[in-house]
Write a protein that holds these residues in place. Sequence first.
Motif, PDB file in Angstrom:
ATOM      1  N   GLU A 130      -4.785 -47.535 103.915  1.00 24.36           N
ATOM      2  CA  GLU A 130      -5.721 -48.279 104.755  1.00 24.36           C
ATOM      3  C   GLU A 130      -6.479 -49.320 103.937  1.00 24.36           C
ATOM      4  N   LYS A 132     -10.019 -51.617 103.144  1.00 25.41           N
ATOM      5  CA  LYS A 132     -11.449 -51.271 103.045  1.00 25.41           C
ATOM      6  C   LYS A 132     -12.102 -51.342 104.435  1.00 25.41           C
ATOM      7  N   GLU A 133     -11.756 -52.383 105.185  1.00 23.29           N
ATOM      8  CA  GLU A 133     -12.354 -52.555 106.521  1.00 23.29           C
ATOM      9  C   GLU A 133     -11.965 -51.379 107.425  1.00 23.29           C
ATOM     10  N   GLU A 134     -10.705 -51.006 107.373  1.00 21.85           N
ATOM     11  CA  GLU A 134     -10.253 -49.885 108.210  1.00 21.85           C
ATOM     12  C   GLU A 134     -10.961 -48.588 107.807  1.00 21.85           C
ATOM     13  N   LYS A 135     -11.163 -48.429 106.515  1.00 18.00           N
ATOM     14  CA  LYS A 135     -11.868 -47.228 106.041  1.00 18.00           C
ATOM     15  C   LYS A 135     -13.301 -47.236 106.585  1.00 18.00           C
ATOM     16  N   ASP A 136     -13.959 -48.390 106.443  1.00 21.11           N
ATOM     17  CA  ASP A 136     -15.353 -48.488 106.908  1.00 21.11           C
ATOM     18  C   ASP A 136     -15.460 -48.267 108.416  1.00 21.11           C
ATOM     19  N   GLU A 137     -14.454 -48.708 109.138  1.00 18.58           N
ATOM     20  CA  GLU A 137     -14.463 -48.551 110.610  1.00 18.58           C
ATOM     21  C   GLU A 137     -13.946 -47.170 111.025  1.00 18.58           C
ATOM     22  N   LYS A 138     -13.707 -46.325 110.058  1.00 16.88           N
ATOM     23  CA  LYS A 138     -13.184 -44.965 110.297  1.00 16.88           C
ATOM     24  C   LYS A 138     -11.822 -44.988 111.011  1.00 16.88           C
ATOM     25  N   LEU A 139     -11.023 -45.969 110.636  1.00 14.21           N
ATOM     26  CA  LEU A 139      -9.694 -46.094 111.253  1.00 14.21           C
ATOM     27  C   LEU A 139      -8.566 -45.611 110.327  1.00 14.21           C
ATOM     28  N   SER A 140      -8.953 -45.052 109.170  1.00 17.82           N
ATOM     29  CA  SER A 140      -7.931 -44.666 108.183  1.00 17.82           C
ATOM     30  C   SER A 140      -6.864 -43.739 108.778  1.00 17.82           C
ATOM     31  N   LYS A 143      -4.462 -45.416 111.194  1.00 20.31           N
ATOM     32  CA  LYS A 143      -3.553 -46.309 110.485  1.00 20.31           C
ATOM     33  C   LYS A 143      -2.454 -45.509 109.775  1.00 20.31           C
TER      34      LYS A 143
END
Length: 264
Positions: A130, A132-140, A143
């Motif tokens: 994932e 960084k943005e996806e991690k911050d948005e809790k999308l890891s 994904k």
Amino acid sequence: MRKKIVGTSWKTHIYSMVEGKELAQEIKERVGYVENIDIFILPTYPLIPAIADILQDSHIKWGAQNVSHREKGALTGEVPPRILRELGCEYIEIGHAERRNIFHETDEMVAKKVKLSLDYGMVPVVCIGESKEEKDEKLSKVKLKTQILWAMNDLGEEERKKVILAYEPIWAIGQEEAAHPDYVEEVHSFLRQTLQSEYGNESSDMIRIIYGGSVNSENALELSRQENIDGLFVGRFGLKAADFERITQAVLQVKDKYKERMVR
Ligand code: PGA
């Protein structure tokens, strides 16, 4: 028991024949005798025959950093899987973040490359991770699960078991520090559970999940100690044979501990 594994991709960090041959030779002298874990080197395409020549009488395997998504045809600049197999490649790296981001490789192409590599008897090392943005948005998790489902899409059970998943969070590639071992373990355990719920125990027990992203000789031991980390995938910090040897020793050490525990 999943066999531990350590691999390195030279990307285009190694960009001359002489340098590549010297490095392969030195790595072979240092770890070419190791049998208890799997070891592989992925040089840039044109270096493969020279590396194969050097490594063929050692336990180190070699492979490629990419492969064509179609077997043959009008695909200027691509490399067909058959030729890679003829060059003795055992591992094919697929879907690295740089390929996905710079060369716009899609999950669909990744799936085709995975299937083709297996058709030609090579082990796909499928990179997922994932941003960084996806991690911050809790999308890891979304994904990663999506990437797994795509990569495994066309595979039967026996094929699936051969796949290696390389978890490479994009934000940890090319950095000073790797992702924290606790974080990586948490993600790998999620990946294992996902494999289990999608494909059952047998597949999830067999599929190796390795970690890549700023692995070095200092953090290798702590990372390898984690229960669900089956090995390490090394970039920049494996470009010196002595460092690659230390990283290999870290994986070996943990593997031997497991063995002791099982014997007792
Ligand atoms: P790095 O590369 O170790 O240089 O961060 C790792 C990778 O991209 O696989």
